[in-house]
Design a protein around this motif. Structure first.
Motif, PDB file in Angstrom:
ATOM      1  N   ASP A 150      -4.559   8.228  -1.563  1.00  0.00           N
ATOM      2  CA  ASP A 150      -3.814   8.077  -2.763  1.00  0.00           C
ATOM      3  C   ASP A 150      -2.771   6.698  -2.943  1.00  0.00           C
ATOM      4  N   PHE A 151      -2.664   6.238  -1.783  1.00  0.00           N
ATOM      5  CA  PHE A 151      -1.950   4.827  -1.774  1.00  0.00           C
ATOM      6  C   PHE A 151      -2.350   4.350  -0.484  1.00  0.00           C
ATOM      7  N   ALA A 152      -2.391   2.859  -0.700  1.00  0.00           N
ATOM      8  CA  ALA A 152      -2.868   1.943   0.458  1.00  0.00           C
ATOM      9  C   ALA A 152      -2.380   0.460  -0.016  1.00  0.00           C
ATOM     10  N   GLY A 153      -2.021  -0.040   1.253  1.00  0.00           N
ATOM     11  CA  GLY A 153      -1.728  -1.585   1.283  1.00  0.00           C
ATOM     12  C   GLY A 153      -0.528  -1.902   2.191  1.00  0.00           C
ATOM     13  N   GLU A 154      -0.216  -3.248   2.297  1.00  0.00           N
ATOM     14  CA  GLU A 154       0.873  -3.563   3.333  1.00  0.00           C
ATOM     15  C   GLU A 154       2.337  -3.336   2.569  1.00  0.00           C
ATOM     16  N   ASP A 155       2.141  -3.194   1.145  1.00  0.00           N
ATOM     17  CA  ASP A 155       3.287  -3.210   0.372  1.00  0.00           C
ATOM     18  C   ASP A 155       4.040  -1.787   0.630  1.00  0.00           C
ATOM     19  N   LEU A 156       3.311  -0.587   1.115  1.00  0.00           N
ATOM     20  CA  LEU A 156       3.932   0.379   1.390  1.00  0.00           C
ATOM     21  C   LEU A 156       4.947   0.692   2.334  1.00  0.00           C
ATOM     22  N   ILE A 157       5.069  -0.276   3.330  1.00  0.00           N
ATOM     23  CA  ILE A 157       5.910  -0.379   4.360  1.00  0.00           C
ATOM     24  C   ILE A 157       7.310  -0.472   3.765  1.00  0.00           C
TER      25      ILE A 157
END
Length: 232
Positions: free
Chosen positions: A93-100
């Protein structure tokens, strides 16, 4: 003392608190007493004959329930580069470095499972204090720290659950919904119990399955015959 509603009293009368039910009878009964206005979750609670204060007696693993949990699982993947697209294509549903940053700055927690690639764990460590207490910290033992994102995401979406003993040496696991057929619930429960039995620590002494109870979200607990469960 909490008040007990009329509905709960009525369904509780259907359960013999002194009886240890066979699994098939217990599943039928739990479905019968799940009379809430929503689709109740069916849970299994297993009291184990271990002492989880000792590292060699902690029981922790994952298992894929053949019929899923009935829950729409939201998956977040901490990844970078090509791995972001791989995760999204697999159904994340969500993926990426920005999630942190979202977790750290916004206390964003709109997901049920967190997966990370090994090269992201240094950054994920920044939000361990947020994810850890909620049981969302990626862990190699749980298969949620991996470069094989396609497999990890698909397993999480299809019914992979993690279980572990708490401080009281009890394992709590959701094994489906009250709307599931009896066959589907039985398959899920048997899969879970077999996995827990297989994980019995070599150092554990005495009776392993001390007690096992099945219940729905708003229903009374139904005690199971643990001797028969050990034969599954």
């Amino acid at each position: 003392m909490p008040r007990v509603g009329k509905r709960f009293k009525e369904v509780s009368n259907l359960v013999d608190r002194e009886k240890f039910y066979e699994l098939e009878e217990a599943v039928e009964l739990v479905k019968k007493v799940a009379t809430a206005k929503f689709d109740e979750t069916v849970e299994l609670h297993l009291k184990l004959g271990v002492d989880s204060r000792h590292a060699d007696q902690q029981v922790r693993n994952t298992v894929v329930l053949p019929n899923g949990t009935g829950k729409d699982v939201k998956v977040a993947v901490f990844a970078k580069g090509e791995k972001v697209n791989e995760a999204l294509e697999a159904g994340a549903d969500f993926a990426g470095e920005d999630l942190i940053d979202r977790v750290q700055k916004e206390n964003w927690m709109d997901f049920d499972v967190a997966i990370a690639t090994p090269d992201m764990m240094g950054q994920v460590g920044k939000v361990a204090r947020v994810l850890g207490p909620r049981g969302l910290m990626p862990n190699p033992k749980a298969g949620t720290v991996t470069f094989d994102l396609a497999k990890a995401v698909k397993e999480a979406k299809s019914g992979k659950v993690e279980y572990r003993t708490d401080k009281q040496n009890i394992v709590h696991v959701a094994v489906g919904k009250a709307s599931f057929g009896e066959k589907e619930l039985l398959e899920n429960i048997k899969t879970l119990i077999r996995s827990v039995i297989k994980d019995k620590p070599a150092s554990a002494k005495g009776k392993y399955l001390r007690s096992v109870t099945i219940t729905s979200t708003m229903g009374p607990g139904v005690k199971l015959n643990t001797v028969r469960l050990m034969e599954l």
